[in-house]
Design a protein around this motif. Structure first.
Motif, short mmCIF file in Angstrom:
data_model
loop_
_atom_site.label_atom_id
_atom_site.label_comp_id
_atom_site.label_asym_id
_atom_site.label_seq_id
_atom_site.Cartn_x
_atom_site.Cartn_y
_atom_site.Cartn_z
N PRO A 198 55.04 43.18 36.28
CA PRO A 198 55.19 42.22 37.38
C PRO A 198 56.19 41.14 37.07
O PRO A 198 56.31 40.68 35.94
N GLU A 199 56.92 40.74 38.12
CA GLU A 199 57.77 39.57 38.03
C GLU A 199 57.02 38.42 38.67
O GLU A 199 56.33 38.58 39.64
N THR A 200 57.16 37.24 38.11
CA THR A 200 56.50 36.06 38.66
C THR A 200 57.54 34.99 38.92
O THR A 200 58.34 34.69 38.04
N VAL A 201 57.50 34.44 40.15
CA VAL A 201 58.46 33.40 40.50
C VAL A 201 57.68 32.18 40.97
O VAL A 201 56.76 32.32 41.76
N GLY A 234 51.70 38.58 46.69
CA GLY A 234 51.56 39.45 45.52
C GLY A 234 51.66 40.87 46.03
O GLY A 234 51.00 41.23 47.02
N ILE A 235 52.51 41.68 45.41
CA ILE A 235 52.70 43.06 45.85
C ILE A 235 52.10 44.00 44.81
O ILE A 235 52.45 43.94 43.63
N VAL A 236 51.19 44.85 45.26
CA VAL A 236 50.55 45.81 44.37
C VAL A 236 51.05 47.20 44.74
O VAL A 236 51.15 47.56 45.92
N HIS A 237 51.39 47.97 43.71
CA HIS A 237 51.94 49.31 43.92
C HIS A 237 51.34 50.24 42.89
O HIS A 237 51.42 49.97 41.68
N GLU A 238 50.69 51.29 43.36
CA GLU A 238 50.03 52.25 42.47
C GLU A 238 49.10 51.55 41.49
O GLU A 238 49.05 51.87 40.29
N VAL A 275 53.33 44.29 40.97
CA VAL A 275 54.73 44.43 40.58
C VAL A 275 55.57 43.20 40.93
O VAL A 275 56.69 43.06 40.45
N LEU A 276 55.03 42.29 41.75
CA LEU A 276 55.76 41.07 42.07
C LEU A 276 54.78 40.03 42.59
O LEU A 276 53.85 40.35 43.32
N GLU A 277 55.00 38.77 42.20
CA GLU A 277 54.17 37.68 42.69
C GLU A 277 55.00 36.41 42.72
O GLU A 277 55.83 36.18 41.83
#
Length: 312
Positions: free
Chosen positions: A309-312, A203-207, A211-213
């Protein structure tokens, strides 16, 4: 997919500062989940809310289905944590430190032996902690977190301060934990290379925003190949790459260009190389690059418009 950790719209403000902004994350059972972001992105604040150490401004967090805000003690029974501060007594041995925690938790004495074996500290259990290396203290912290066999482990920057050998040892240990103990591991880090070799999910957290998981292998498989270059004139080379309709990615060591989906990698590399040489750009190195976690991270954090966020 059963979730070991879930958040819904988790938010935390400190006055006017929005530290965590509506984070909704899902950590599958028995995963090693890398929680990524630069310093100040909101990682530690999120982990503290999961542990009940901070109250969220809004949203909810659940550990093994238990709502942290409604039943903090019940949620705490399902989680062990290693944060930056170890809080060990240096004049006591590793075993004695663990025994203090074990007694407070009401666990059997054999539990100390179990966790010492898991972290490979049995032979050093009777040494004073003041004589431990930093890597040994980190493993002792992990042992304390695993007392009582909690199904979830939350670790904040567990490789901080370790030398290369210590980092490699920690990486191997964390990667094998779900198979050895059945635990789910949620670890925060800003070391992309280590997470790439350790995590099954990211999981990427930005500010403050997620934003992505998704599953790391799948995220990488869905990226198109890249071309890596080192040249004498990056600005001129960038102009030529854009004419080939390639996406430029930020990179401190040179240029990285991502191909269009379905593009012929070899043909594209040859065409780029030819045009660079024809334009008088000296090409020191050019070649294929497999999609990497660094590429994923830089792509989703480079654009200020990447807000959902995008989730895949």
């Amino acid at each position: 997919m059963t979730a070991a950790v879930e958040t819904e719209g988790l938010t935390r403000r400190f006055g006017r500062h929005l530290a965590v902004d509506a984070v909704s994350m899902t950590v599958p059972e028995r995963a090693v989940y890398g929680f990524l972001g630069r310093n100040g992105a909101g990682k530690t604040t999120t982990l503290k809310m999961l542990l009940g150490l901070l109250r969220p401004t809004a949203g909810a967090a659940r550990i093994c289905g238990v709502d942290v805000a409604r039943d903090r003690i019940g949620a705490a029974r399902n989680v062990g944590a290693l944060l930056e501060a170890h809080g060990f007594y240096g004049n006591l041995t590793g075993r004695e430190n663990l025994d203090l925690t074990r007694t407070l938790m009401g666990l059997a004495a054999a539990e100390v032996d179990r966790v010492l074996e898991v972290v490979d500290l049995t032979d050093n259990a009777r040494r004073r902690v003041s004589d431990y290396s930093l890597g040994m203290r980190q493993r002792l912290g992990l042992a304390r977190a695993m007392l009582g066999a909690p199904p979830v482990l939350i670790l904040d920057e567990p490789t901080n301060g370790l030398d290369p050998d210590g980092i490699a040892d920690m990486r191997r240990f964390l990667k094998g934990l779900p198979e050895r103990t059945g635990a789910t591991v949620l670890l925060s880090s800003h070391l992309l290379g280590e997470i790439e070799q350790t995590a099954t999910h990211i999981g990427i957290v930005h500010e403050g925003r997620l934003v992505l998981e998704g599953e790391l292998a799948r995220l990488k498989s869905e990226l198109t190949p890249e071309i890596g270059l080192r040249v004498d004139d990056p600005e001129r080379a960038g102009q030529i790459l854009r004419r080939h309709d390639l996406t430029l990615l930020p990179d401190s060591g040179g240029l990285i260009a991502r191909l269009r989906p379905g593009a012929d990698h070899d043909a594209a590399t040859a065409a780029v190389n030819r045009d660079l040489v024809d334009a008088g750009v000296q090409v020191f190195a050019i070649g294929a690059r497999n999609p990497s976690l660094e590429g994923i991270y830089r792509t989703v954090t480079a654009s200020p418009s990447a807000r959902q966020p995008e989730t895949v």
